[in-house]
Design an enzyme around this catalytic site. Structure first.
Site, mmCIF file in Angstrom:
data_model
loop_
_atom_site.group_PDB
_atom_site.id
_atom_site.type_symbol
_atom_site.label_atom_id
_atom_site.label_comp_id
_atom_site.label_asym_id
_atom_site.label_seq_id
_atom_site.Cartn_x
_atom_site.Cartn_y
_atom_site.Cartn_z
ATOM 1 N N ASN A 284 -1.165 18.344 -21.159
ATOM 2 C CA ASN A 284 -1.352 17.307 -22.084
ATOM 3 C C ASN A 284 -1.555 17.987 -23.382
ATOM 4 O OD1 ASN A 284 -1.070 15.014 -20.978
ATOM 5 N ND2 ASN A 284 -2.960 15.268 -19.808
ATOM 6 N N ARG B 236 -4.150 21.000 -14.340
ATOM 7 C CA ARG B 236 -3.061 20.290 -14.933
ATOM 8 C C ARG B 236 -3.043 19.558 -16.261
ATOM 9 N NH1 ARG B 236 0.374 15.623 -11.443
ATOM 10 N NH2 ARG B 236 1.479 15.016 -12.915
ATOM 11 N N HIS C 91 -1.390 15.897 -26.707
ATOM 12 C CA HIS C 91 -1.177 14.307 -26.338
ATOM 13 C C HIS C 91 -2.567 13.665 -26.606
ATOM 14 C CE1 HIS C 91 2.008 15.798 -23.814
ATOM 15 N NE2 HIS C 91 2.217 14.645 -23.387
ATOM 16 N N LYS D 279 2.418 11.161 -11.616
ATOM 17 C CA LYS D 279 1.706 10.485 -12.183
ATOM 18 C C LYS D 279 2.239 9.288 -12.793
ATOM 19 C CE LYS D 279 -1.683 13.500 -14.787
ATOM 20 N NZ LYS D 279 -1.652 13.865 -16.356
ATOM 21 N N GLU E 255 -4.909 16.852 -11.311
ATOM 22 C CA GLU E 255 -5.625 17.216 -12.536
ATOM 23 C C GLU E 255 -7.103 17.260 -12.281
ATOM 24 O OE1 GLU E 255 -3.490 15.591 -15.747
ATOM 25 O OE2 GLU E 255 -5.688 15.434 -16.986
ATOM 26 N N HIS F 106 6.603 8.157 -27.750
ATOM 27 C CA HIS F 106 5.782 8.931 -27.088
ATOM 28 C C HIS F 106 6.013 10.468 -27.587
ATOM 29 C CE1 HIS F 106 2.909 10.711 -24.047
ATOM 30 N NE2 HIS F 106 3.895 11.424 -23.783
ATOM 31 N N LYS G 93 6.436 22.950 -14.680
ATOM 32 C CA LYS G 93 5.603 21.804 -14.432
ATOM 33 C C LYS G 93 5.277 21.876 -12.791
ATOM 34 C CE LYS G 93 4.488 16.959 -14.738
ATOM 35 N NZ LYS G 93 4.662 15.605 -15.515
ATOM 36 N N ARG H 203 0.954 -1.121 0.059
ATOM 37 C CA ARG H 203 -0.070 -0.114 0.004
ATOM 38 C C ARG H 203 0.911 1.284 0.090
ATOM 39 N NH1 ARG H 203 -3.127 -2.993 3.666
ATOM 40 N NH2 ARG H 203 -4.628 -4.129 2.686
ATOM 41 N N HIS I 201 -1.634 10.683 -28.233
ATOM 42 C CA HIS I 201 -2.080 9.055 -27.652
ATOM 43 C C HIS I 201 -2.864 8.288 -28.737
ATOM 44 C CE1 HIS I 201 -1.677 10.383 -23.226
ATOM 45 N NE2 HIS I 201 -0.616 10.154 -23.701
ATOM 46 N N GLU J 179 8.523 17.718 -25.546
ATOM 47 C CA GLU J 179 7.816 17.809 -24.024
ATOM 48 C C GLU J 179 8.454 19.278 -23.762
ATOM 49 O OE1 GLU J 179 5.323 16.145 -23.099
ATOM 50 O OE2 GLU J 179 5.382 14.168 -23.509
HETATM 51 P P1 NAD Z 1 11.533 5.238 -22.533
HETATM 52 O O1 NAD Z 1 11.242 5.128 -21.166
HETATM 53 O O2 NAD Z 1 11.207 4.066 -23.434
HETATM 54 O O3 NAD Z 1 12.947 5.401 -22.988
HETATM 55 C C1 NAD Z 1 13.548 5.645 -24.220
HETATM 56 C C2 NAD Z 1 14.653 4.586 -24.646
HETATM 57 O O4 NAD Z 1 15.882 5.111 -24.232
HETATM 58 C C3 NAD Z 1 14.447 3.285 -23.889
HETATM 59 O O5 NAD Z 1 15.148 2.261 -24.773
HETATM 60 C C4 NAD Z 1 15.411 3.332 -22.987
HETATM 61 O O6 NAD Z 1 16.023 1.948 -22.614
HETATM 62 C C5 NAD Z 1 16.573 4.142 -23.496
HETATM 63 N N1 NAD Z 1 17.294 4.898 -22.601
HETATM 64 C C6 NAD Z 1 16.754 5.553 -21.440
HETATM 65 N N2 NAD Z 1 18.004 6.137 -20.939
HETATM 66 C C7 NAD Z 1 19.014 6.066 -21.774
HETATM 67 C C8 NAD Z 1 20.202 6.640 -21.591
HETATM 68 N N3 NAD Z 1 20.560 7.526 -20.820
HETATM 69 N N4 NAD Z 1 21.213 6.225 -22.712
HETATM 70 C C9 NAD Z 1 20.819 5.421 -23.820
HETATM 71 N N5 NAD Z 1 19.587 4.981 -23.652
HETATM 72 C C10 NAD Z 1 18.583 5.111 -22.734
HETATM 73 O O7 NAD Z 1 10.695 6.387 -22.992
HETATM 74 P P2 NAD Z 1 10.613 7.815 -22.514
HETATM 75 O O8 NAD Z 1 10.508 8.820 -23.713
HETATM 76 O O9 NAD Z 1 11.748 8.313 -21.530
HETATM 77 O O10 NAD Z 1 9.199 8.154 -21.805
HETATM 78 C C11 NAD Z 1 8.064 7.715 -22.389
HETATM 79 C C12 NAD Z 1 6.966 7.273 -21.521
HETATM 80 O O11 NAD Z 1 6.817 8.187 -20.460
HETATM 81 C C13 NAD Z 1 5.707 6.758 -22.049
HETATM 82 O O12 NAD Z 1 5.335 5.522 -21.461
HETATM 83 C C14 NAD Z 1 4.792 8.070 -21.514
HETATM 84 O O13 NAD Z 1 3.587 7.678 -21.520
HETATM 85 C C15 NAD Z 1 5.371 8.388 -20.217
HETATM 86 N N6 NAD Z 1 5.049 9.601 -19.791
HETATM 87 C C16 NAD Z 1 4.631 9.691 -18.403
HETATM 88 C C17 NAD Z 1 4.377 11.223 -17.935
HETATM 89 C C18 NAD Z 1 4.052 11.411 -16.507
HETATM 90 O O14 NAD Z 1 3.799 12.487 -16.263
HETATM 91 N N7 NAD Z 1 4.129 10.263 -15.821
HETATM 92 C C19 NAD Z 1 4.558 12.129 -18.698
HETATM 93 C C20 NAD Z 1 5.162 12.058 -20.037
HETATM 94 C C21 NAD Z 1 5.411 10.857 -20.564
HETATM 95 N N1 GLY Z 2 2.515 14.778 -18.355
HETATM 96 C C1 GLY Z 2 1.307 15.680 -18.131
HETATM 97 C C2 GLY Z 2 1.438 15.556 -16.803
HETATM 98 O O1 GLY Z 2 2.245 14.971 -15.748
HETATM 99 O O2 GLY Z 2 0.243 15.895 -16.080
#
Ligand code: NAD
Ligand code: GLY
Length: 373
Positions: free
Chosen positions: A253, A249, A256, A151, A245, A273, A235, A129, A260, A193
């Protein structure tokens, strides 16, 4: 006019959320610096949640630091890719924690991009939890967005990020040095972003990005430090006012809803993404202009900037992603209410709002920006 890039001494951006407040540390060499970890819960066990790509690059450096604070430092390297952001992968984390007898004081360290961060955060929210977790983002996208604000989520075949929780980390450590190994395509995805924050919140920052894009693309540390810091400040300001949100917030997006739909419609992982968000911002700007909310000049301006950043600016051909499918996908968006799709629009440059739009108009916008088959 070239804006002077600030120095790259470590900065701490606060996120003010009452008892859930924390800091984002931004700088170079932070992974191997004991100061980055000082003051965090130092319980018996730590679990580094990473993936098979990032583990060989950075896990040992982090583990060496954590070994001075925790009796056991465990690791789990998840399969790499958006297609693994699933309940099945989450189970691997719980299995490791329970198999090793980790108690409710165990600290999880999310070492990786947004996929690892979102999953490790969700695992931390659920394990017994709720256990503390620390974000150690290693992609630009994760440093400027996903590691900040709490998030956490996994994907469902019917919709992206549909199963999750709001759960804040204890700290975020953005070590700019880890961006040296990031593939160019991933750097571009992160820039989407960064660009996002300009039209929704800060016109001067948009100007700065345009002037400094080449430096960002060549991974100039001072430019990256400024981009990460300003993105996190914006942010933090938004999340500080609307953590869960309820309204504001949603402006984070921008792009997005369209993005998406591209990601889910083409299958997770086909477009990154950030790539989908880049293209989605062009469509959202077009929609804003057609709704009469912003000057039409924003569309070519954003398109040019995204193109320079190496992002796709044409939507998939309609033969690949037909309009009806777009609409179905966008109706699953978390901003949708009663089946009505709601979009983040630019309501005067530097300000965003959430609005519904007629399906016919949305269809025209998509068709105007879809690639020829
Ligand atoms: P990712 O986590 O898939 O990383 C991208 C690639 O880079 C992967 O292959 C990873 O292994 C590689 N990688 C990571 N760091 C590295 C480094 N330093 N050197 C070499 N390779 C490296 O993608 P991302 O773009 O970081 O994240 C996308 C995800 O984030 C999506 O799932 C999206 O929905 C999510 N997201 C969440 C929020 C939130 O607020 N929680 C906001 C935006 C996006
Ligand atoms: N990436 C959008 C949020 O964190 O709200």
């Amino acid at each position: 006019m070239t804006a002077a890039a600030p120095s790259i001494s470590t900065t701490h951006v606060p996120i003010a959320l009452g008892e859930r407040s924390y800091h984002i540390h931004i700088g170079c060499g932070l992974l191997g610096d004991a100061k980055s970890w000082a003051g965090l819960p130092a319980s018996a066990d730590a679990l580094i949640v990473t993936n098979t790509t990032v583990a060989p690059l950075y896990a040992e450096r982090l583990a060496a630091q954590l070994a001075t604070r925790h009796r056991r430092v465990l690791q789990i390297a998840l399969p790499d890719g958006e297609q693994y952001k699933t309940a099945a992968t989450l189970e691997l984390i719980y299995h490791q924690l329970l198999g090793a007898g980790c108690d409710r004081k165990t600290v999880l360290y999310a070492l990786g991009g947004g996929v690892v961060g979102d999953m490790a955060g969700f695992a931390a929210a659920c394990y017994m939890r709720g256990v503390p977790f620390v974000q150690v983002p290693t992609t630009l996208l994760a440093q400027v967005d996903s590691s900040v604000g709490g998030k956490t989520a996994i994907n469902h075949p019917l919709g992206k990020n549909m199963i999750g929780a709001f759960y804040q980390p204890a700290r975020v450590i953005c070590d700019l040095d880890v961006l040296d190994t990031l593939p160019a395509r991933e750097l571009s995805a992160g820039l989407a972003e960064v660009i996002k924050y300009g039209p929704i919140a800060d016109v001067q920052f948009l100007d700065w990005i345009e002037l400094n894009l080449d430096a960002l693309m060549s991974r100039d540390k001072a430019a990256l430090a400024h981009a990460v810091r300003r993105s996190c400040e914006i942010k933090a300001h938004v999340v500080g006012q609307d953590e869960r949100e309820g309204g504001l917030r949603a402006i984070l997006n921008f792009g997005h809803t369209f993005g998406h739909a591209i990601e889910t419609g083409l299958g997770y992982g086909a477009w990154l993404h950030g790539e989908a968000v880049g293209c989605g911002m062009v469509l959202a700007a077009e929609l804003s202009a057609r709704l009469g909310l912003v000057e039409a000049a924003l569309v070519p301006r954003l398109k040019k900037l995204c193109q320079r950043a190496g992002l796709p600016v044409q939507a998939p051909p309609l033969s690949v992603l037909p309009l009806a499918r777009w609409m179905d996908l966008m109706r699953v968006d978390k901003k949708a209410e009663g089946g009505e799709i709601r979009f983040v629009v630019i309501d005067g440059l530097g300000r965003a709002a959430v609005r519904p739009a007629p399906d016919a108009l949305v269809g025209e916008v998509i068709a105007a920006h879809a690639a020829a088959a």
